[in-house]
Design a protein around this motif. Structure first.
Motif, PDB file in Angstrom:
ATOM      1  N   SER A  20       0.798  -1.111  -0.036  1.00  0.00           N
ATOM      2  CA  SER A  20       0.006  -0.033  -0.073  1.00  0.00           C
ATOM      3  C   SER A  20       0.988   1.076  -0.127  1.00  0.00           C
ATOM      4  CB  SER A  20      -0.652   0.100   1.366  1.00  0.00           C
ATOM      5  OG  SER A  20      -1.545   1.108   1.208  1.00  0.00           O
ATOM      6  N   ALA A  21       0.182   2.379  -0.692  1.00  0.00           N
ATOM      7  CA  ALA A  21       1.346   3.683  -0.691  1.00  0.00           C
ATOM      8  C   ALA A  21       0.985   4.246   0.844  1.00  0.00           C
ATOM      9  CB  ALA A  21       0.568   4.496  -1.564  1.00  0.00           C
ATOM     10  N   ARG A  22      -0.067   3.856   1.342  1.00  0.00           N
ATOM     11  CA  ARG A  22      -0.194   4.454   2.948  1.00  0.00           C
ATOM     12  C   ARG A  22       0.847   3.792   3.877  1.00  0.00           C
ATOM     13  NH1 ARG A  22      -5.363   3.590   5.388  1.00  0.00           N
ATOM     14  NH2 ARG A  22      -5.203   1.584   4.323  1.00  0.00           N
ATOM     15  N   PRO A  23       1.390   4.469   4.642  1.00  0.00           N
ATOM     16  CA  PRO A  23       2.145   4.157   5.765  1.00  0.00           C
ATOM     17  C   PRO A  23       1.333   3.321   6.591  1.00  0.00           C
ATOM     18  CG  PRO A  23       2.337   6.297   5.658  1.00  0.00           C
ATOM     19  CD  PRO A  23       1.474   6.066   4.634  1.00  0.00           C
ATOM     20  N   ARG A  24       1.596   2.250   7.041  1.00  0.00           N
ATOM     21  CA  ARG A  24       0.971   1.364   8.164  1.00  0.00           C
ATOM     22  C   ARG A  24      -0.312   1.245   7.683  1.00  0.00           C
ATOM     23  NH1 ARG A  24       4.157   4.906  11.162  1.00  0.00           N
ATOM     24  NH2 ARG A  24       2.638   6.358  11.659  1.00  0.00           N
ATOM     25  N   ALA A  25      -0.629   0.756   6.634  1.00  0.00           N
ATOM     26  CA  ALA A  25      -1.968   0.451   6.109  1.00  0.00           C
ATOM     27  C   ALA A  25      -2.745  -0.443   6.395  1.00  0.00           C
ATOM     28  CB  ALA A  25      -1.804   0.408   4.587  1.00  0.00           C
TER      29      ALA A  25
END
Length: 69
Positions: A20-25
């Motif tokens: 995922s491009a989101r951290p801690r997704a």
């Protein structure tokens, strides 16, 4: 990124990778789902191997370890 192994003891058959491009997704429930998916895939692949061996006429061990005729 989180990963889950596809294990058919004693072998590692592969790895599932989720990114995922989101951290801690990924939360713990996501990781647990990925691990469950890896286990289900490994079980299915193991069943295919057993079925294939049966079709090819190889004797498979019974529950006591004896080979079938």
């Amino acid at each position: 990124m989180t990963t889950a192994s596809i294990l058919a003891r004693p072998f590692t058959l592969g790895v599932l990778a989720f990114e995922s491009a989101r951290p801690r997704a990924f939360e713990p429930a996501d990781v647990a789902s990925a691990e469950a998916l890896g286990e289900a895939i490994a079980l299915g692949l193991g069943n295919v191997a057993l079925f294939r061996a049966r079709l090819e006429g190889h004797g498979l061990p019974d529950r006591e370890g004896r080979r079938e005729a």
